[in-house]
Design a protein around this motif. Sequence first.
Motif, mmCIF file in Angstrom:
data_model
loop_
_atom_site.group_PDB
_atom_site.id
_atom_site.type_symbol
_atom_site.label_atom_id
_atom_site.label_comp_id
_atom_site.label_asym_id
_atom_site.label_seq_id
_atom_site.Cartn_x
_atom_site.Cartn_y
_atom_site.Cartn_z
ATOM 1 N N LEU A 99 0.881 -1.182 0.000
ATOM 2 C CA LEU A 99 0.000 0.000 0.000
ATOM 3 C C LEU A 99 0.907 1.217 0.000
ATOM 4 O O LEU A 99 1.836 1.296 0.814
ATOM 5 N N SER A 100 0.611 2.177 -0.887
ATOM 6 C CA SER A 100 1.560 3.279 -1.039
ATOM 7 C C SER A 100 0.888 4.602 -1.366
ATOM 8 O O SER A 100 -0.125 4.657 -2.060
ATOM 9 N N GLY A 101 1.524 5.676 -0.863
ATOM 10 C CA GLY A 101 1.242 7.013 -1.356
ATOM 11 C C GLY A 101 2.287 7.320 -2.418
ATOM 12 O O GLY A 101 2.557 6.458 -3.275
ATOM 13 N N GLY A 102 2.878 8.522 -2.341
ATOM 14 C CA GLY A 102 3.841 8.926 -3.377
ATOM 15 C C GLY A 102 5.273 8.518 -3.058
ATOM 16 O O GLY A 102 5.562 7.322 -2.934
ATOM 17 N N VAL A 103 6.131 9.512 -2.851
ATOM 18 C CA VAL A 103 7.587 9.290 -2.863
ATOM 19 C C VAL A 103 8.090 8.204 -1.901
ATOM 20 O O VAL A 103 8.782 7.275 -2.326
ATOM 21 N N GLY A 104 7.752 8.308 -0.595
ATOM 22 C CA GLY A 104 8.273 7.353 0.387
ATOM 23 C C GLY A 104 7.843 5.935 0.055
ATOM 24 O O GLY A 104 8.634 4.986 0.135
ATOM 25 N N GLY A 105 6.597 5.786 -0.345
ATOM 26 C CA GLY A 105 6.082 4.467 -0.673
ATOM 27 C C GLY A 105 6.721 3.917 -1.938
ATOM 28 O O GLY A 105 7.050 2.728 -2.018
ATOM 29 N N ALA A 106 6.918 4.792 -2.912
ATOM 30 C CA ALA A 106 7.488 4.342 -4.198
ATOM 31 C C ALA A 106 8.919 3.833 -4.019
ATOM 32 O O ALA A 106 9.339 2.904 -4.715
ATOM 33 N N LYS A 107 9.648 4.413 -3.064
ATOM 34 C CA LYS A 107 11.029 3.947 -2.815
ATOM 35 C C LYS A 107 11.026 2.487 -2.386
ATOM 36 O O LYS A 107 11.792 1.674 -2.898
ATOM 37 N N LEU A 108 10.133 2.163 -1.429
ATOM 38 C CA LEU A 108 10.089 0.776 -0.968
ATOM 39 C C LEU A 108 9.531 -0.134 -2.063
ATOM 40 O O LEU A 108 10.005 -1.257 -2.236
ATOM 41 N N ALA A 109 8.560 0.373 -2.822
ATOM 42 C CA ALA A 109 8.009 -0.433 -3.922
ATOM 43 C C ALA A 109 9.127 -0.802 -4.911
ATOM 44 O O ALA A 109 9.162 -1.935 -5.416
ATOM 45 N N LEU A 110 10.036 0.138 -5.156
ATOM 46 C CA LEU A 110 11.148 -0.152 -6.071
ATOM 47 C C LEU A 110 12.036 -1.255 -5.500
ATOM 48 O O LEU A 110 12.441 -2.178 -6.225
ATOM 49 N N GLY A 111 12.329 -1.177 -4.203
ATOM 50 C CA GLY A 111 13.131 -2.232 -3.566
ATOM 51 C C GLY A 111 12.429 -3.579 -3.653
ATOM 52 O O GLY A 111 13.056 -4.604 -3.954
ATOM 53 N N LEU A 112 11.121 -3.587 -3.419
ATOM 54 C CA LEU A 112 10.355 -4.846 -3.483
ATOM 55 C C LEU A 112 10.345 -5.406 -4.905
ATOM 56 O O LEU A 112 10.506 -6.608 -5.117
ATOM 57 N N ALA A 113 10.159 -4.503 -5.881
ATOM 58 C CA ALA A 113 10.146 -4.963 -7.287
ATOM 59 C C ALA A 113 11.490 -5.585 -7.652
ATOM 60 O O ALA A 113 11.545 -6.576 -8.391
ATOM 61 N N ASP A 114 12.576 -5.017 -7.130
ATOM 62 C CA ASP A 114 13.914 -5.571 -7.404
ATOM 63 C C ASP A 114 14.087 -6.958 -6.808
ATOM 64 O O ASP A 114 14.803 -7.798 -7.353
ATOM 65 N N GLU A 115 13.466 -7.189 -5.656
ATOM 66 C CA GLU A 115 13.700 -8.435 -4.913
ATOM 67 C C GLU A 115 12.751 -9.566 -5.299
ATOM 68 O O GLU A 115 13.015 -10.716 -4.979
ATOM 69 N N LEU A 116 11.616 -9.212 -5.927
ATOM 70 C CA LEU A 116 10.604 -10.227 -6.241
ATOM 71 C C LEU A 116 10.714 -10.660 -7.701
ATOM 72 O O LEU A 116 11.208 -9.894 -8.542
ATOM 73 N N PRO A 117 10.214 -11.847 -8.047
ATOM 74 C CA PRO A 117 10.154 -12.217 -9.469
ATOM 75 C C PRO A 117 9.289 -11.199 -10.222
ATOM 76 O O PRO A 117 8.321 -10.671 -9.646
ATOM 77 N N PRO A 118 9.609 -10.915 -11.488
ATOM 78 C CA PRO A 118 8.830 -9.912 -12.239
ATOM 79 C C PRO A 118 7.336 -10.242 -12.206
ATOM 80 O O PRO A 118 6.948 -11.389 -12.393
ATOM 81 N N GLY A 119 6.532 -9.239 -11.924
ATOM 82 C CA GLY A 119 5.084 -9.434 -11.953
ATOM 83 C C GLY A 119 4.490 -9.843 -10.623
ATOM 84 O O GLY A 119 3.261 -9.924 -10.491
ATOM 85 N N ASN A 120 5.330 -10.100 -9.602
ATOM 86 C CA ASN A 120 4.780 -10.566 -8.325
ATOM 87 C C ASN A 120 4.467 -9.448 -7.336
ATOM 88 O O ASN A 120 3.966 -9.699 -6.252
ATOM 89 N N LEU A 121 4.777 -8.201 -7.723
ATOM 90 C CA LEU A 121 4.459 -7.087 -6.830
ATOM 91 C C LEU A 121 3.199 -6.371 -7.305
ATOM 92 O O LEU A 121 3.072 -6.009 -8.486
#
Length: 320
Positions: free
Chosen positions: A11-33
Motif C-alpha cells: 500500500l503506497s502514497g507517493g515518494v516514500g512508498g514508491a522507494k520501498l516499492a522499487l526495492g520490493l520490485a527488485d527483490e521479487l520475481p517480475p510481476g509478483n508485486l
Amino acid sequence: MGSADASVLALSGGVGGAKLALGLADELPPGNLHVMVNTGDDFRHLGLHISPDIDTLLYTLSGNANTTQGWGLEGETWNAMDALQRLEGETWFRLGDRDLATHLWRTDRLAQGDSLLHVTATLARRLGIASHIHPMCGEAVRTTVHCAGRDLPFQQYFVKEQCAPAVTGFDFEGIAAARPNENVMGLLRGEAVSAIIVCPSNPYVSIDPILQVPGVWQALRNSRAPLLLVSPIVAGLALKGPAAKMMAELAVPVTALGVARHYCERYPGLIDYFVIDESDATLAADIAVLGVEVAVTDTVMKSREDKQRLARFLLALAGS
Ligand code: FO1
C-alpha cells in the motif's frame, strides 16, 4: 516466501512508498508485486485528470522519476509551462512537457469511457513495468485538508500553500460511495498474497484514504497474509513530506509510537508487524503493548541498495 506464485501487496502514497516499492520490485520475481495506490491526491487541473501518486509509482518503477525534485520526470523540460505563464495561465502546479503526455493520454482515455483501473494498467505496461499498479478505487475520492477556519483541496494545501497552514483534520470526499479496486480484492480472496506491506507513507493523507475505501481494511485484516507496516516517522522526523508537521498540529506525539497508536486505534487487529528504525529501538516495548509484533531495522532508504535491503528484511519477516 519461496513460491514463484506468491504475490506481495504493498500500500503506497507517493515518494516514500514508491522507494520501498522499487526495492520490493527488485527483490521479487517480475510481476509478483502489486501496489495499491492512494488516489485522494488526484484532481482536475487545466482540464486534465492528474493522479500524482500513481504517476510517482509509474515513473519510479520505470526508472524515469526525478528523484531530486521528488515528483515528475527526470530530464524534464518546461516549454508548455513557460508558454502558459506568458498567457498568464495558472502555473502554480507545474506540468513538465513529457509529464503532460501522461495526463493528456489518461484524460482522453477516461473521457472515452475507459476506467482509471484499466488506464493505469495500460500506462504501466507501456512504460515497461512488470509490477501491477492498482488505484485504490475507480471512483473520484478527493482529500480535503481542514485548516484553522478553512478547508483546502489537497493540492492547494500541498503545492500552492506549501503545507504551511496548520491542519485540524482531513476528509476524503466521495469515499462512502467508492468501491475497492476489484483486482486487489480478488487477489486477497484468492489467497495468493504472501505478504501485505504498508509502505512508510503519510498515515493521514496517503494510507488512511486507501484503508477507508469501504471494505479495504477489513479485507486486509481478514487475509491470511501477514501485514507489515513500516513507520514513516524516524527519530521524530518524517523522512519526506508533512507527516511530522501534521502530527504535531494534531497534538499527536511525533514518534513511531504516535504512528502505531493511530493505526491500532482506527484499524484494530490490522497490523501484525510494526517495523521501526534502529534509532527508535527504545520505543519497541511501548509499541508492543498495543498488541503488535515490533521489528527493528535500518528503514532509511537513500540508495537503491538501502531499498533492496529493507525489502529483503520485510520479505524474510513475512516468511518467518
Ligand atoms: N509537487 C510540487 O510540490 N509542485 C508541483 O508543481 C507539482 C506538480 C506535479 C505535477 C504532476 C504530478 O504528478 C505531481 C506533481 N507534484 C508537484 C507532486 C504532488 O503534488 C505531490 O507530491 C503529491 O500529491 C503528494 O504525494
